[in-house]
Design a protein around this motif. Structure first.
Motif, PDB file in Angstrom:
ATOM      1  N   PHE A  66       0.747  -1.205   0.071  1.00  0.00           N
ATOM      2  CA  PHE A  66      -0.098   0.060   0.007  1.00  0.00           C
ATOM      3  C   PHE A  66       0.832   1.312  -0.086  1.00  0.00           C
ATOM      4  N   TYR A  67       0.307   2.339  -0.371  1.00  0.00           N
ATOM      5  CA  TYR A  67       0.790   3.721  -0.295  1.00  0.00           C
ATOM      6  C   TYR A  67       0.314   4.733   0.948  1.00  0.00           C
ATOM      7  N   LEU A  68       1.305   5.259   1.094  1.00  0.00           N
ATOM      8  CA  LEU A  68       0.933   6.168   2.442  1.00  0.00           C
ATOM      9  C   LEU A  68       0.705   7.890   2.089  1.00  0.00           C
ATOM     10  N   GLY A  69      -0.239   8.348   2.302  1.00  0.00           N
ATOM     11  CA  GLY A  69      -0.297   9.799   1.790  1.00  0.00           C
ATOM     12  C   GLY A  69      -0.030  10.517   3.143  1.00  0.00           C
ATOM     13  N   MET A  70       0.785  11.753   2.751  1.00  0.00           N
ATOM     14  CA  MET A  70       1.310  12.651   3.629  1.00  0.00           C
ATOM     15  C   MET A  70       0.725  13.831   3.544  1.00  0.00           C
ATOM     16  N   SER A  71       0.030  14.306   4.774  1.00  0.00           N
ATOM     17  CA  SER A  71      -0.635  15.452   4.864  1.00  0.00           C
ATOM     18  C   SER A  71       0.150  16.754   5.308  1.00  0.00           C
ATOM     19  N   GLY A  72      -0.485  17.838   5.685  1.00  0.00           N
ATOM     20  CA  GLY A  72       0.174  19.019   6.350  1.00  0.00           C
ATOM     21  C   GLY A  72       0.680  18.563   7.560  1.00  0.00           C
ATOM     22  N   MET A  73       0.241  17.402   8.141  1.00  0.00           N
ATOM     23  CA  MET A  73       0.400  16.912   9.857  1.00  0.00           C
ATOM     24  C   MET A  73       2.178  16.865   9.647  1.00  0.00           C
ATOM     25  N   VAL A  74       2.595  16.407   8.646  1.00  0.00           N
ATOM     26  CA  VAL A  74       4.119  16.252   8.377  1.00  0.00           C
ATOM     27  C   VAL A  74       4.880  17.477   8.789  1.00  0.00           C
ATOM     28  N   THR A  75       4.268  18.594   8.645  1.00  0.00           N
ATOM     29  CA  THR A  75       4.881  20.091   9.038  1.00  0.00           C
ATOM     30  C   THR A  75       4.870  20.331  10.598  1.00  0.00           C
ATOM     31  N   PHE A  76       3.886  19.720  11.271  1.00  0.00           N
ATOM     32  CA  PHE A  76       3.481  20.256  12.657  1.00  0.00           C
ATOM     33  C   PHE A  76       4.621  19.925  13.306  1.00  0.00           C
ATOM     34  N   ARG A  77       4.980  20.797  14.378  1.00  0.00           N
ATOM     35  CA  ARG A  77       6.121  20.593  15.233  1.00  0.00           C
ATOM     36  C   ARG A  77       5.853  19.328  16.037  1.00  0.00           C
ATOM     37  N   ALA A  78       4.730  19.067  16.684  1.00  0.00           N
ATOM     38  CA  ALA A  78       4.599  17.721  17.439  1.00  0.00           C
ATOM     39  C   ALA A  78       4.269  16.655  16.823  1.00  0.00           C
ATOM     40  N   ALA A  79       4.369  16.616  15.398  1.00  0.00           N
ATOM     41  CA  ALA A  79       3.920  15.280  14.725  1.00  0.00           C
ATOM     42  C   ALA A  79       5.139  14.204  14.347  1.00  0.00           C
ATOM     43  N   ASP A  80       5.761  14.025  15.344  1.00  0.00           N
ATOM     44  CA  ASP A  80       7.148  13.161  15.257  1.00  0.00           C
ATOM     45  C   ASP A  80       6.284  11.741  14.805  1.00  0.00           C
ATOM     46  N   ASN A  81       5.112  11.371  15.339  1.00  0.00           N
ATOM     47  CA  ASN A  81       4.486  10.128  15.023  1.00  0.00           C
ATOM     48  C   ASN A  81       4.198   9.977  13.517  1.00  0.00           C
ATOM     49  N   VAL A  82       4.254  11.191  13.027  1.00  0.00           N
ATOM     50  CA  VAL A  82       3.761  11.172  11.270  1.00  0.00           C
ATOM     51  C   VAL A  82       4.933  11.090  10.470  1.00  0.00           C
ATOM     52  N   ARG A  83       6.196  11.823  11.317  1.00  0.00           N
ATOM     53  CA  ARG A  83       7.317  11.817  10.547  1.00  0.00           C
ATOM     54  C   ARG A  83       8.451  10.582  10.838  1.00  0.00           C
ATOM     55  N   GLU A  84       7.948   9.815  11.846  1.00  0.00           N
ATOM     56  CA  GLU A  84       8.728   8.635  12.240  1.00  0.00           C
ATOM     57  C   GLU A  84       8.626   7.484  11.249  1.00  0.00           C
ATOM     58  N   VAL A  85       7.562   7.515  10.459  1.00  0.00           N
ATOM     59  CA  VAL A  85       7.444   6.624   9.436  1.00  0.00           C
ATOM     60  C   VAL A  85       8.266   6.608   8.256  1.00  0.00           C
ATOM     61  N   LEU A  86       8.753   7.811   8.022  1.00  0.00           N
ATOM     62  CA  LEU A  86       9.320   8.052   6.796  1.00  0.00           C
ATOM     63  C   LEU A  86      10.711   7.183   6.558  1.00  0.00           C
ATOM     64  N   PRO A  87      11.696   7.133   7.743  1.00  0.00           N
ATOM     65  CA  PRO A  87      12.721   6.171   7.362  1.00  0.00           C
ATOM     66  C   PRO A  87      12.445   4.792   6.971  1.00  0.00           C
ATOM     67  N   VAL A  88      11.342   4.072   7.378  1.00  0.00           N
ATOM     68  CA  VAL A  88      10.918   3.023   6.969  1.00  0.00           C
ATOM     69  C   VAL A  88      10.085   2.714   5.727  1.00  0.00           C
ATOM     70  N   THR A  89       9.575   3.823   5.133  1.00  0.00           N
ATOM     71  CA  THR A  89       8.659   3.956   3.853  1.00  0.00           C
ATOM     72  C   THR A  89       9.703   4.008   2.639  1.00  0.00           C
ATOM     73  N   PRO A  90       9.723   3.288   1.543  1.00  0.00           N
ATOM     74  CA  PRO A  90      10.392   3.368   0.481  1.00  0.00           C
ATOM     75  C   PRO A  90       9.731   4.664  -0.301  1.00  0.00           C
ATOM     76  N   SER A  91      10.583   5.488  -0.735  1.00  0.00           N
ATOM     77  CA  SER A  91       9.891   6.725  -1.357  1.00  0.00           C
ATOM     78  C   SER A  91       8.898   6.429  -2.471  1.00  0.00           C
TER      79      SER A  91
END
Ligand SMILES: [Zn+2]
Length: 260
Positions: free
Chosen positions: A171-196
């Motif tokens: 499946f694919y993951l959609g990245m929304s504006g949450m990726v820019t929120f200061r407190a949203a480490d839980n959104v950004r933490e998936v990026l290192p394991v997600t193939p671009s």
């Protein structure tokens, strides 16, 4: 140069004049396309009309979990007929929302399943909404009968473990504006394991405006800020991130053809 695609914007929530303005403002910033997901089947005529008026707009048709209790026995056939229109490139948005619980949970699950089965039958991807429902979602995702599902988990905020399992399913993951929120480490933490090659960008207009527009109504033009932050996280240039996420969009939503 390929611009980014806003893979999730509810343009039906804007007045026609504001809708045109929003599309033009996004195009001026290089945004190359827009996917507008339905909230209910009654949105379909308006969305298809919008898509036929604009080469760079496509829609998903389906029933959001908030409206699952409005789903009637004939709606599967009604949706099948609507999806004959080539500008409808996906089923959705559909899914589970156990945060708001606007429809009973068993009804949400049943209506999501029905839409997934239809999508598999028609070889179309689904646009999935998932909020506070990871366990129940995974239970359906793991059903071997649904193994051919192709999906965009939009505005993904389900955490690392969930991301890993969804990625295993292709499946694919959609990245929304949450990726820019200061407190949203839980959104950004998936990026290192997600193939671009499994990432999409989206605004989720009119919700979730990215920094520096946070708290204001969101617009498709702001997908540029989301892309820039994503590129920074991925250590890519914004141009590279745009090219990659746009390729991903056209690979998943195969019915959408890049406008000339
Ligand atoms: Zn949505």
């Amino acid at each position: 140069m390929t611009g980014p695609i806003d893979s999730h914007c509810h343009l039906q929530s804007l007045e026609p004049q504001e809708r045109r303005r929003a599309l033009d403002a996004a195009r001026e910033r290089g945004v190359a396309g827009f996917l507008v997901p339905a909230i209910q089947l009654d949105d379909a005529d308006e969305l298809l009309e919008l898509c036929h008026a604009h080469d760079d707009v496509w829609c998903a048709l389906g029933c959001h979990p908030h409206h699952a209790s409005t789903w009637r026995s004939g709606d599967r056939e009604r949706l099948r007929a609507l999806l004959a229109d080539p500008r409808a490139v996906a089923v959705g948005e559909c899914g589970l929302d156990f945060y708001y619980d606007n429809s009973p949970r068993d009804v949400q699950t049943r209506v999501m399943r029905e839409q997934w089965e239809l999508a598999i039958e028609l070889d179309l991807p689904v646009v999935v909404h998932n909020r506070d429902s990871n366990d129940e979602m995974l239970e359906v995702v793991r059903d071997p009968e649904l193994e051919d599902l192709q999906a965009d988990f939009h505005s993904f905020a389900g955490g690392l473990e969930m991301a890993r399992e969804l990625l295993e399913h292709g499946f694919y993951l959609g990245m929304s504006g949450m990726v820019t929120f200061r407190a949203a480490d839980n959104v950004r933490e998936v990026l290192p394991v997600t193939p671009s090659e499994r990432l999409l960008v989206e605004t989720d207009t009119p919700y979730l405006a990215p920094v520096p527009y946070r708290g204001k109504p969101n617009r498709p033009a702001y997908v540029v800020e989301i892309l820039e932050r994503l590129a920074q996280e991925l250590k890519m240039t914004p141009e590279e991130a745009a090219a990659e996420t746009t390729d991903n969009f056209f690979r998943l939503f195969r019915r959408a053809k890049q406008p000339a």
